[in-house]
Write a protein that holds these residues in place. Sequence first.
Motif, mmCIF file in Angstrom:
data_model
loop_
_atom_site.group_PDB
_atom_site.id
_atom_site.type_symbol
_atom_site.label_atom_id
_atom_site.label_comp_id
_atom_site.label_asym_id
_atom_site.label_seq_id
_atom_site.Cartn_x
_atom_site.Cartn_y
_atom_site.Cartn_z
ATOM 1 N N VAL A 86 41.535 46.324 60.602
ATOM 2 C CA VAL A 86 41.651 45.015 60.549
ATOM 3 C C VAL A 86 40.817 44.487 59.434
ATOM 4 O O VAL A 86 39.621 44.700 59.425
ATOM 5 C CB VAL A 86 40.959 44.482 62.094
ATOM 6 N N ARG A 87 41.483 43.563 58.770
ATOM 7 C CA ARG A 87 40.662 42.628 57.847
ATOM 8 C C ARG A 87 41.022 41.038 57.960
ATOM 9 O O ARG A 87 42.136 40.778 58.193
ATOM 10 C CB ARG A 87 41.168 42.926 56.348
ATOM 11 N N ASP A 88 39.871 40.604 58.115
ATOM 12 C CA ASP A 88 39.931 39.049 58.267
ATOM 13 C C ASP A 88 38.927 38.239 57.632
ATOM 14 O O ASP A 88 37.676 38.618 57.369
ATOM 15 C CB ASP A 88 39.847 39.069 60.117
ATOM 16 N N SER A 142 30.793 42.490 56.445
ATOM 17 C CA SER A 142 30.601 43.777 56.211
ATOM 18 C C SER A 142 31.929 44.252 55.678
ATOM 19 O O SER A 142 33.261 43.685 55.959
ATOM 20 C CB SER A 142 30.031 44.461 57.382
ATOM 21 N N HIS A 143 31.823 45.612 55.146
ATOM 22 C CA HIS A 143 33.012 46.440 54.831
ATOM 23 C C HIS A 143 32.695 47.930 54.868
ATOM 24 O O HIS A 143 32.467 48.380 53.852
ATOM 25 C CB HIS A 143 33.384 45.792 53.241
ATOM 26 N N PRO A 144 32.648 48.457 56.113
ATOM 27 C CA PRO A 144 31.960 49.771 56.319
ATOM 28 C C PRO A 144 32.679 50.903 55.545
ATOM 29 O O PRO A 144 31.798 51.657 55.049
ATOM 30 C CB PRO A 144 31.860 50.139 57.959
ATOM 31 N N SER A 187 28.848 38.886 49.572
ATOM 32 C CA SER A 187 29.332 40.245 49.325
ATOM 33 C C SER A 187 29.471 40.992 50.663
ATOM 34 O O SER A 187 28.207 41.640 50.746
ATOM 35 C CB SER A 187 29.005 40.818 47.989
ATOM 36 N N ARG A 188 30.543 41.154 51.272
ATOM 37 C CA ARG A 188 30.146 42.366 52.353
ATOM 38 C C ARG A 188 30.144 43.872 51.702
ATOM 39 O O ARG A 188 29.695 44.676 52.654
ATOM 40 C CB ARG A 188 31.672 42.143 53.102
ATOM 41 N N VAL A 189 30.674 43.827 50.608
ATOM 42 C CA VAL A 189 30.713 45.160 49.884
ATOM 43 C C VAL A 189 29.111 45.375 49.888
ATOM 44 O O VAL A 189 28.575 46.691 50.046
ATOM 45 C CB VAL A 189 31.295 45.190 48.802
ATOM 46 N N PRO A 231 33.816 47.471 43.048
ATOM 47 C CA PRO A 231 34.492 47.796 44.333
ATOM 48 C C PRO A 231 36.130 47.137 43.933
ATOM 49 O O PRO A 231 37.198 47.591 44.566
ATOM 50 C CB PRO A 231 34.162 46.796 45.448
ATOM 51 N N GLY A 232 36.129 46.251 43.007
ATOM 52 C CA GLY A 232 37.666 45.777 42.770
ATOM 53 C C GLY A 232 37.951 44.671 43.517
ATOM 54 O O GLY A 232 37.189 44.971 44.665
ATOM 55 N N PRO A 233 38.600 43.667 43.432
ATOM 56 C CA PRO A 233 39.385 43.498 42.126
ATOM 57 C C PRO A 233 38.460 43.194 41.147
ATOM 58 O O PRO A 233 37.392 42.391 41.415
ATOM 59 C CB PRO A 233 40.452 42.561 42.146
ATOM 60 N N MET A 234 38.519 43.649 39.739
ATOM 61 C CA MET A 234 37.494 43.341 38.653
ATOM 62 C C MET A 234 37.865 42.059 37.960
ATOM 63 O O MET A 234 39.189 41.811 37.748
ATOM 64 C CB MET A 234 37.652 44.423 37.741
HETATM 65 N N1 ASP Z 1 37.578 44.354 47.529
HETATM 66 C C1 ASP Z 1 36.484 44.128 47.887
HETATM 67 C C2 ASP Z 1 36.441 43.284 49.316
HETATM 68 O O1 ASP Z 1 37.327 43.506 49.898
HETATM 69 C C3 ASP Z 1 35.517 43.327 46.784
HETATM 70 C C4 ASP Z 1 36.319 42.099 46.339
HETATM 71 O O2 ASP Z 1 37.131 41.519 47.233
HETATM 72 O O3 ASP Z 1 35.499 41.564 45.570
HETATM 73 O O4 ASP Z 1 35.371 42.723 49.904
#
Ligand code: ASP
Length: 332
Positions: A126-128, A156-158, A189-191, A286-289
């Motif tokens: 799941v991404r939301d 978060s983005h585990p 940034s969840r990253v 993490p991209g996208p750059m």
């Molecule tokens: N791809 C990563 C994310 O989904 C970083 C970003 O979108 O900037 O959080």
Amino acid sequence: MNLGDPVENLEDEATLQLDSNGELRHLLTLKGLDKVILTQLLDEAEHYRTAPGSLPARARSLEGRTVGNLFFEPSTRTRASFDLAGKRLGADVLNLDVNTSSRKKGESILDTIYTLQAMQVDFMIVRDAGAGVPAYIARHVSDHVSVLNAGEADVSHPTQGLLDLLTIRLHKGGFEELTIAIVGDVQHSRVAMSAAQGLQTLGVAELRSISPAALAPDPENVPGARIMDDLDDGLRDAEVVMALRIQRERIGNLDGIPGIDEYFANFGISEKRMQVAKPDAIVMHPGPMNRGIEIEGTLADGPSSVITEQVTNGVAVRMAVLNRVAKTMGTR
Ligand code: ASP
């Protein structure tokens, strides 16, 4: 957040993701995962990692299982790598096309989940954009289903956190002696949040968060980090530098956020700015750059960059997580 369902009070995601034996049933957050589980996941991922150009690692451990990719926000890397990870472990993979999905037509998220459950989907990836959505789903799925968080709002983005940990470990051997600089829009940034949580558990020497004031995080969200606003100070003697994209889609009011040229001049990572870091420092993203905004193109393509390795490690990490969670499936 428009879920079509009321969102209940959040219970502790860290507890919800473990079964009664303390095993991983869902992956919702790196918060609360101990050093043993994190290290085992990284070890297993390392085992799945093969160099691009050679044949990828394969196993049959998910044969008969179905992985459903439910991405309600755009994604390239994460979605593709869960797709490949599932297939390389022998699962069927269902990619739900969000643009045509019923959720766009107003179906509640739980109706979508129950529909997929009825089709015997075992893993809901799941991404939301809504905070709390992966946990909300996890609280409602049947026993045979596991929920994996593939990017939750700015929370978060585990699996990204795990692939960042693996990339650092492969290059630096461990964490205890390291100075790690996370640069850019740390606030949204969840990253960064997941990386900080994992690094705190594994024990890093120094974690730095470097941003303009308007993008600085709440210190509670980046546990143990030194909050800084000067790039040279932040990069000095760093062994690992992670650049982040400005999350414009999560920023309501752009007042106070520097324009592109000013941002790059003050917070863009470039070969020149990297001169104060350790000579063997690695550069991550993490991209996208956005080349020319948070990172210089030549640096992103240069010898210190491990950005494409992060992508390779992403597939390996997602295989390790799917496999780990699958182990609890037969015992519920
Ligand atoms: N791809 C990563 C994310 O989904 C970083 C970003 O979108 O900037 O959080």
